[in-house]
Scaffold this active site. Sequence first.
Site, short mmCIF file in Angstrom:
data_model
loop_
_atom_site.label_atom_id
_atom_site.label_comp_id
_atom_site.label_asym_id
_atom_site.label_seq_id
_atom_site.Cartn_x
_atom_site.Cartn_y
_atom_site.Cartn_z
N HIS A 142 -15.73 -7.74 6.47
CA HIS A 142 -15.44 -8.27 5.13
C HIS A 142 -16.74 -8.28 4.33
O HIS A 142 -17.77 -8.71 4.83
CB HIS A 142 -14.89 -9.70 5.21
CG HIS A 142 -14.83 -10.36 3.86
ND1 HIS A 142 -13.81 -10.13 2.98
CD2 HIS A 142 -15.68 -11.22 3.25
CE1 HIS A 142 -14.02 -10.83 1.87
NE2 HIS A 142 -15.16 -11.50 2.02
N GLY A 184 -9.67 40.12 8.66
CA GLY A 184 -10.40 39.42 7.62
C GLY A 184 -11.71 38.86 8.14
O GLY A 184 -12.09 39.10 9.29
N GLY A 187 -11.16 32.46 9.65
CA GLY A 187 -9.78 32.29 9.22
C GLY A 187 -9.63 31.62 7.88
O GLY A 187 -10.56 31.55 7.06
#
Length: 477
Positions: free
Chosen positions: A445, A33, A37
């Site tokens: 924060h 292919g 992958g």
Amino acid sequence: MRSHDLVIVGAGSGNAVVDERFAHLDVAVIDEGPFGGTCLNRGCIPSKMLVHVADLADGIRDAGRFGVRARLDGVDWPAVRERVFGRLDREAAEGEQGRRDDPNIHVLKGHARFTGERTLLVTTGAGTGAGAGTVTLRGEQVVLATGSRPAVPPPVQESGLPYETSDTVMRLERPPHHLAVLGGGYIAAELAHVFHAAGSRITLIEQEDTLLSAQDESIATAYTTIAADRYDVRTGTALTRVEGEPGRLRLVLDDGTTVEADTLLVAVGRTPNSDRIDAARAGIDLHDDGRVVVDAFQRTTAPGVFALGDVCTPFPLKHVANREARVVAHNLLHPGDPVRTSHEAVPAGVFTRPQIAQAGRTEQQCRQEGLDYAVSVRRFRDTAYGWALEDGTGFCKVLADRRTGLLLGAHLMGPQAATLIQPLVVAMSCGITAGDLARTPLWIHPAPTEALSTALLDLDLDLDPGADPGGRPERPS
């Protein structure tokens, strides 16, 4: 017969094994292919590029909750598809050409099967328009990286009717009108999100009682509830047969109900490609589930043959395959000083809406193992940044050994969960206790990370002063 110092079967993460350190070796790379992958061509990367589009579309639809007047005119699927695969197809082609341009690397496009010890027969040309031929080659050392493929259950195969898998569905010319998704795992969740945002009606069919059943029970239950508000969700039922004709499918379930859809996506899991390589002829043992047997050094039972990625790993994830590729590369070059692969605290994300991430044990696994553990849950809506996000569903769940304070597992659901979990992964990988992680660094924060820090502080621990927390584990490669 051609002989090579190294033969690599699979050009996904297998292709990552070879770098400049291998320039002195004669290397063959075989794949039938495109290079890259599954991840590059039909998996992680295209799906996440599509998920980002889905997130943008859903964000516009939800903008009114924040006092923002916005309207979505639709998703231009052909343009989206071209943007994604126009780039990825080019990346795959350039990756292959780069290897072909290397004088030390011989590229073979074809399907490889073992005929004996470190000897392979490669059938070339099939499906490329060129005449098929065969080449026999042998490697002093061989790396197996042949990956996996979507599993297709018998009722679908036997129907003779068309269906899609994750290999094909992302390249559809247009979104389905009604997409039936068989399966309730992470692939099903992500692609349901993609196509729902693109305008498809979605039905999810899962034989387990919840979606994402491999996740922590709190995550699976919460996500199933959210999905049921968005899709037609059928849990606790299995497919018995597929009827109808192309474009007009009828799925018959074992609870007596039916689903009619124009397109069926099969997402019930993946099968290792070990059954396509004649492993027994090379002396390579397989697990009962088809995975190639490897040791901690990624060595198979055949001398001189290594394996990595989906064909062998219990964690079929790209980042795991890449780590295994680095281990294999080192061990090929330094056989006298091999390193081990560590599969401790493997993180994973589910890029759906809301995003999900996990690492380590689930609470159900802690119970099954009889561990003495503490659990803490902190919701994003209890933090200032959660107010900014108007988040009512997200949460952080942490599990820790009650006596040592070491983290056993972490599970997040909410915005950017796959990023937020990383400090917890670092703690689990490096032997940092929950208390040290919560109290030593400063946590910004207001920020979503406050859900993590407060969850750590809320753990009800019974620390044993004499207990050895274990410290930092053995350093993986």
